[in-house]
Design a protein around this motif. Sequence first.
Motif, PDB file in Angstrom:
ATOM      1  N   CYS A   1     -29.384  10.812 -18.219  1.00  0.00           N
ATOM      2  CA  CYS A   1     -30.834  10.680 -18.406  1.00  0.00           C
ATOM      3  C   CYS A   1     -31.476  11.939 -18.991  1.00  0.00           C
ATOM      4  O   CYS A   1     -32.682  11.960 -19.237  1.00  0.00           O
ATOM      5  CB  CYS A   1     -31.501  10.357 -17.067  1.00  0.00           C
ATOM      6  SG  CYS A   1     -31.000   8.771 -16.374  1.00  0.00           S
ATOM      7  N   LEU A   2     -30.679  12.969 -19.226  1.00  0.00           N
ATOM      8  CA  LEU A   2     -31.231  14.229 -19.715  1.00  0.00           C
ATOM      9  C   LEU A   2     -31.409  14.215 -21.230  1.00  0.00           C
ATOM     10  O   LEU A   2     -30.779  13.436 -21.944  1.00  0.00           O
ATOM     11  CB  LEU A   2     -30.295  15.385 -19.332  1.00  0.00           C
ATOM     12  CG  LEU A   2     -29.988  15.579 -17.854  1.00  0.00           C
ATOM     13  CD1 LEU A   2     -29.059  16.771 -17.674  1.00  0.00           C
ATOM     14  CD2 LEU A   2     -31.253  15.758 -17.038  1.00  0.00           C
ATOM     15  N   SER A   3     -32.236  15.129 -21.703  1.00  0.00           N
ATOM     16  CA  SER A   3     -32.375  15.330 -23.148  1.00  0.00           C
ATOM     17  C   SER A   3     -31.170  16.086 -23.673  1.00  0.00           C
ATOM     18  O   SER A   3     -30.364  16.644 -22.906  1.00  0.00           O
ATOM     19  CB  SER A   3     -33.656  16.114 -23.445  1.00  0.00           C
ATOM     20  OG  SER A   3     -33.504  17.458 -22.995  1.00  0.00           O
ATOM     21  N   GLY A   4     -31.062  16.151 -24.995  1.00  0.00           N
ATOM     22  CA  GLY A   4     -29.932  16.860 -25.598  1.00  0.00           C
ATOM     23  C   GLY A   4     -29.889  18.322 -25.203  1.00  0.00           C
ATOM     24  O   GLY A   4     -28.826  18.872 -24.889  1.00  0.00           O
ATOM     25  N   GLY A   5     -31.034  18.981 -25.189  1.00  0.00           N
ATOM     26  CA  GLY A   5     -31.080  20.385 -24.813  1.00  0.00           C
ATOM     27  C   GLY A   5     -30.721  20.609 -23.358  1.00  0.00           C
ATOM     28  O   GLY A   5     -30.028  21.572 -23.018  1.00  0.00           O
ATOM     29  N   GLN A   6     -31.196  19.721 -22.490  1.00  0.00           N
ATOM     30  CA  GLN A   6     -30.874  19.829 -21.067  1.00  0.00           C
ATOM     31  C   GLN A   6     -29.387  19.603 -20.827  1.00  0.00           C
ATOM     32  O   GLN A   6     -28.757  20.307 -20.029  1.00  0.00           O
ATOM     33  CB  GLN A   6     -31.705  18.820 -20.278  1.00  0.00           C
ATOM     34  CG  GLN A   6     -33.182  19.157 -20.227  1.00  0.00           C
ATOM     35  CD  GLN A   6     -34.040  18.015 -19.732  1.00  0.00           C
ATOM     36  OE1 GLN A   6     -33.614  16.858 -19.707  1.00  0.00           O
ATOM     37  NE2 GLN A   6     -35.265  18.321 -19.343  1.00  0.00           N
ATOM     38  N   LYS A   7     -28.797  18.639 -21.528  1.00  0.00           N
ATOM     39  CA  LYS A   7     -27.360  18.385 -21.386  1.00  0.00           C
ATOM     40  C   LYS A   7     -26.543  19.615 -21.807  1.00  0.00           C
ATOM     41  O   LYS A   7     -25.561  19.969 -21.163  1.00  0.00           O
ATOM     42  CB  LYS A   7     -26.945  17.183 -22.241  1.00  0.00           C
ATOM     43  CG  LYS A   7     -27.388  15.837 -21.695  1.00  0.00           C
ATOM     44  CD  LYS A   7     -26.936  14.694 -22.599  1.00  0.00           C
ATOM     45  CE  LYS A   7     -27.335  13.343 -22.032  1.00  0.00           C
ATOM     46  NZ  LYS A   7     -26.937  12.233 -22.931  1.00  0.00           N
ATOM     47  N   GLN A   8     -26.979  20.256 -22.890  1.00  0.00           N
ATOM     48  CA  GLN A   8     -26.253  21.428 -23.364  1.00  0.00           C
ATOM     49  C   GLN A   8     -26.288  22.546 -22.331  1.00  0.00           C
ATOM     50  O   GLN A   8     -25.292  23.237 -22.087  1.00  0.00           O
ATOM     51  CB  GLN A   8     -26.849  21.903 -24.691  1.00  0.00           C
ATOM     52  CG  GLN A   8     -26.024  22.925 -25.417  1.00  0.00           C
ATOM     53  CD  GLN A   8     -24.745  22.334 -25.993  1.00  0.00           C
ATOM     54  OE1 GLN A   8     -24.503  21.140 -25.924  1.00  0.00           O
ATOM     55  NE2 GLN A   8     -23.913  23.188 -26.544  1.00  0.00           N
ATOM     56  N   LYS A   9     -27.443  22.726 -21.685  1.00  0.00           N
ATOM     57  CA  LYS A   9     -27.564  23.761 -20.664  1.00  0.00           C
ATOM     58  C   LYS A   9     -26.719  23.423 -19.435  1.00  0.00           C
ATOM     59  O   LYS A   9     -26.138  24.310 -18.803  1.00  0.00           O
ATOM     60  CB  LYS A   9     -29.037  23.935 -20.273  1.00  0.00           C
ATOM     61  CG  LYS A   9     -29.864  24.598 -21.351  1.00  0.00           C
ATOM     62  CD  LYS A   9     -31.314  24.749 -20.942  1.00  0.00           C
ATOM     63  CE  LYS A   9     -31.505  25.820 -19.901  1.00  0.00           C
ATOM     64  NZ  LYS A   9     -32.938  26.039 -19.586  1.00  0.00           N
ATOM     65  N   VAL A  10     -26.624  22.136 -19.093  1.00  0.00           N
ATOM     66  CA  VAL A  10     -25.788  21.719 -17.961  1.00  0.00           C
ATOM     67  C   VAL A  10     -24.320  21.998 -18.254  1.00  0.00           C
ATOM     68  O   VAL A  10     -23.581  22.507 -17.406  1.00  0.00           O
ATOM     69  CB  VAL A  10     -26.004  20.224 -17.639  1.00  0.00           C
ATOM     70  CG1 VAL A  10     -24.959  19.717 -16.637  1.00  0.00           C
ATOM     71  CG2 VAL A  10     -27.401  19.992 -17.082  1.00  0.00           C
ATOM     72  N   MET A  11     -23.881  21.675 -19.472  1.00  0.00           N
ATOM     73  CA  MET A  11     -22.480  21.919 -19.824  1.00  0.00           C
ATOM     74  C   MET A  11     -22.176  23.421 -19.867  1.00  0.00           C
ATOM     75  O   MET A  11     -21.076  23.854 -19.526  1.00  0.00           O
ATOM     76  CB  MET A  11     -22.152  21.272 -21.170  1.00  0.00           C
ATOM     77  CG  MET A  11     -22.320  19.753 -21.189  1.00  0.00           C
ATOM     78  SD  MET A  11     -21.377  18.914 -19.893  1.00  0.00           S
ATOM     79  CE  MET A  11     -19.730  18.983 -20.577  1.00  0.00           C
ATOM     80  N   LEU A  12     -23.150  24.203 -20.272  1.00  0.00           N
ATOM     81  CA  LEU A  12     -22.979  25.645 -20.253  1.00  0.00           C
ATOM     82  C   LEU A  12     -22.900  26.154 -18.809  1.00  0.00           C
ATOM     83  O   LEU A  12     -22.088  27.023 -18.490  1.00  0.00           O
ATOM     84  CB  LEU A  12     -24.137  26.314 -21.001  1.00  0.00           C
ATOM     85  CG  LEU A  12     -24.070  27.817 -21.204  1.00  0.00           C
ATOM     86  CD1 LEU A  12     -22.763  28.247 -21.854  1.00  0.00           C
ATOM     87  CD2 LEU A  12     -25.250  28.297 -22.048  1.00  0.00           C
ATOM     88  N   ALA A  13     -23.731  25.579 -17.938  1.00  0.00           N
ATOM     89  CA  ALA A  13     -23.678  25.932 -16.514  1.00  0.00           C
ATOM     90  C   ALA A  13     -22.313  25.576 -15.931  1.00  0.00           C
ATOM     91  O   ALA A  13     -21.755  26.327 -15.127  1.00  0.00           O
ATOM     92  CB  ALA A  13     -24.790  25.217 -15.751  1.00  0.00           C
ATOM     93  N   ARG A  14     -21.772  24.424 -16.315  1.00  0.00           N
ATOM     94  CA  ARG A  14     -20.451  24.019 -15.829  1.00  0.00           C
ATOM     95  C   ARG A  14     -19.381  25.024 -16.256  1.00  0.00           C
ATOM     96  O   ARG A  14     -18.469  25.355 -15.491  1.00  0.00           O
ATOM     97  CB  ARG A  14     -20.092  22.627 -16.353  1.00  0.00           C
ATOM     98  CG  ARG A  14     -18.789  22.096 -15.790  1.00  0.00           C
ATOM     99  CD  ARG A  14     -18.469  20.704 -16.273  1.00  0.00           C
ATOM    100  NE  ARG A  14     -17.983  20.694 -17.643  1.00  0.00           N
ATOM    101  CZ  ARG A  14     -17.373  19.653 -18.212  1.00  0.00           C
ATOM    102  NH1 ARG A  14     -17.203  18.531 -17.521  1.00  0.00           N
ATOM    103  NH2 ARG A  14     -16.964  19.712 -19.458  1.00  0.00           N
TER     104      ARG A  14
END
Length: 260
Positions: free
Chosen positions: A135-148
């Motif tokens: 449900c996240l935006s593209g930018g939010q998804k990128q930050k989540v994957m970076l956090a992972r």
Amino acid sequence: MLRVKNLKFSYKHQEILKDISLEARPGEILAIIGPNGAGKTTLLRCILNILRPARGVITVDKQDLLHMSSRERAKLLAYVPQAYPPKFPMTVFDTVLMGRRPYLGWRPAREDLKKVTSILEIMGLDSFSAKDFDCLSGGQKQKVMLARALVQEARYLLLDEPTSSLDLKYQLEVMQLLCQIVNEKNMAIVVAIHDLNLALRFSDRVVMMQNGTVFCSGPPDKVMNQDNIRTVYGVNVESFSNQGYNYLYPVSSITRNDYR
């Protein structure tokens, strides 16, 4: 230091990478640039052992990566891919928790959960922790994957086109975050990137690839000059400076009016 020496990779008898050599040092961002098909993504996948090189040596702090177990390798290298599965039915918290897999036993320890909570707070994602990743935006998804990748606590971080699908705000946010990570954690970051201006502004060193080889490497302002870009990309560029930063822009004799 992450060191690649004389790396060669072939696919169906076609040579994709030819004698690639490079180094990534702690405390720096190394940008890998080049046109489509130059071999940037293939190079990252060979370093990660997703693809098996035909020849060459890849070492981290003098340890041979190609002879490590996947768990040992994951403690040294973290990876943020260019694309994600079309459906990723997990919460943000669980997605980031996957980065702790090299350290997990049968179940996450309290320390693992604390580390995930901490990295979500640091990256301003704590309010999304219970939200579905899809449900996240593209930018939010990128930050989540970076956090992972960061919660993995590896010493080397590899990213494949981390800004390609982001708007201008998120592009700058992600690149500024990488600079912050390098400075605070003394990591080495290797980033394959298309945007030459982002590479010019945020990287410490650049490797320019062409047809599966290293065309040249060095400081950004030395590598990304007019002659090199014309040779590798087939495009003429001009450069200018603004507020202490150098920028490139393509030059063409054709304008919109020529099509009217």
